[in-house]
Design a protein around this motif. Structure first.
Motif, short mmCIF file in Angstrom:
data_model
loop_
_atom_site.label_atom_id
_atom_site.label_comp_id
_atom_site.label_asym_id
_atom_site.label_seq_id
_atom_site.Cartn_x
_atom_site.Cartn_y
_atom_site.Cartn_z
N PRO A 148 0.78 -1.24 0.00
CA PRO A 148 0.00 0.00 0.00
C PRO A 148 0.81 1.28 0.00
O PRO A 148 0.29 2.33 -0.42
CB PRO A 148 -0.83 -0.12 1.29
CG PRO A 148 0.00 -0.99 2.19
CD PRO A 148 0.69 -1.95 1.29
N THR A 149 2.05 1.25 0.51
CA THR A 149 2.84 2.48 0.62
C THR A 149 4.29 2.26 0.20
O THR A 149 4.76 1.11 0.15
CB THR A 149 2.85 3.02 2.08
OG1 THR A 149 3.61 2.11 2.90
CG2 THR A 149 1.45 3.16 2.64
N VAL A 150 5.00 3.35 -0.06
CA VAL A 150 6.42 3.24 -0.41
C VAL A 150 7.21 2.75 0.79
O VAL A 150 8.25 2.08 0.63
CB VAL A 150 6.99 4.59 -0.89
CG1 VAL A 150 6.42 4.95 -2.24
CG2 VAL A 150 6.75 5.70 0.11
N ALA A 199 -3.74 -4.43 -0.92
CA ALA A 199 -3.14 -3.41 -1.79
C ALA A 199 -3.58 -3.61 -3.24
O ALA A 199 -3.94 -2.64 -3.93
CB ALA A 199 -1.61 -3.47 -1.68
N LEU A 200 -3.57 -4.84 -3.71
CA LEU A 200 -3.95 -5.12 -5.09
C LEU A 200 -5.44 -4.84 -5.33
O LEU A 200 -5.84 -4.42 -6.42
CB LEU A 200 -3.64 -6.57 -5.44
CG LEU A 200 -2.18 -6.87 -5.81
CD1 LEU A 200 -1.94 -8.37 -5.84
CD2 LEU A 200 -1.80 -6.24 -7.14
N ALA A 201 -6.25 -5.05 -4.30
CA ALA A 201 -7.70 -4.84 -4.43
C ALA A 201 -8.09 -3.37 -4.30
O ALA A 201 -9.19 -2.98 -4.69
CB ALA A 201 -8.44 -5.66 -3.39
N PHE A 210 -2.40 1.41 -11.80
CA PHE A 210 -1.11 0.86 -12.19
C PHE A 210 -0.39 1.86 -13.09
O PHE A 210 -1.01 2.60 -13.86
CB PHE A 210 -1.28 -0.46 -12.95
CG PHE A 210 -1.83 -1.58 -12.11
CD1 PHE A 210 -1.09 -2.11 -11.06
CD2 PHE A 210 -3.08 -2.11 -12.36
CE1 PHE A 210 -1.58 -3.15 -10.28
CE2 PHE A 210 -3.59 -3.15 -11.59
CZ PHE A 210 -2.85 -3.66 -10.54
N ALA A 211 0.93 1.89 -12.99
CA ALA A 211 1.73 2.75 -13.86
C ALA A 211 1.79 2.14 -15.26
O ALA A 211 1.88 0.92 -15.41
CB ALA A 211 3.13 2.90 -13.29
#
Length: 206
Positions: free
Chosen positions: A107-109, A156-158, A164-165
């Protein structure tokens, strides 16, 4: 843990911007800076102040980068042919933790750095636990099979919070991503405006 984890909201407030585009950012509620003097009228920044702020924002965005690391990346961007600001963005986005974040595996950097550190990721089938590892075009980044059931990854994927980049091909069902090409500034989905040209000016003078 990353050094900035406890202070990431403070960075948002100091900059007066929701740097990562998070719904829970305190800037969404109050745009003034942290601390007892946060609500004072903001003074007009000098050219140096504007450049420093641009540098702090870009460096802070990528999480736990030290000044030494960031300056080293900048020095490499200068050596490469082409626009230094664009080169800087490309080098930052080629970091493995940045690619893991862009692929929405976390979810985060900040979580991305820890996720890589703990050995949950492979590059071209080999485990890599160095967040600063620089991926190349065509590299395949994958979440290890035993790590795919982690709640962090599934959530995170959901999440619809980020897209997406375009320069990374992600197969969410297989938790696999291919780094297609090195992006320029206009390709990167920053939630706020980044100004690498001001970062270049800052380092050129300091």
């Amino acid at each position: 843990m990353t050094k900035r984890t406890a202070a990431k909201h403070k960075l948002d407030r100091r900059m007066g911007e929701n740097i990562w585009g998070r719904p829970k950012s305190p800037v969404n509620r109050r745009e003034y800076g942290p601390g007892q003097h946060g609500q004072r009228r903001k003074q007009k920044l000098s050219d140096f102040g504007i450049q420093l702020r641009a540098k702090q924002k870009l460096k802070g965005y990528y999480g736990d980068l030290t000044e030494k690391q960031f300056r080293r990346i900048y020095a490499e961007a200068v050596r490469v042919n082409g626009d230094t600001g664009e080169n800087l963005i490309g080098l930052l986005e080629r970091r493995l933790d940045a690619v893991v974040y862009r692929s929405k595996f976390v979810p985060t950097v900040f979580a991305a750095r820890q996720f890589v550190n703990h050995g949950h990721v492979t590059v071209n089938g080999k485990k890599v636990n160095i967040p600063s590892y620089r991926v190349k075009e065509g590299d395949v980044i994958e979440v290890k099979e035993k790590s795919r059931q982690m709640a962090l990854v599934i959530e995170a994927l959901a999440s619809a919070e980020r897209d997406f980049a375009e320069y990374i091909n992600v197969d969410a069902s297989k938790m696999k991503a291919e780094f297609v090409r090195t992006p320029g500034l206009s390709d990167v989905p920053y939630p706020v405006m980044m100004e690498p040209n001001l970062v270049v000016e800052y380092y050129a003078k300091n």
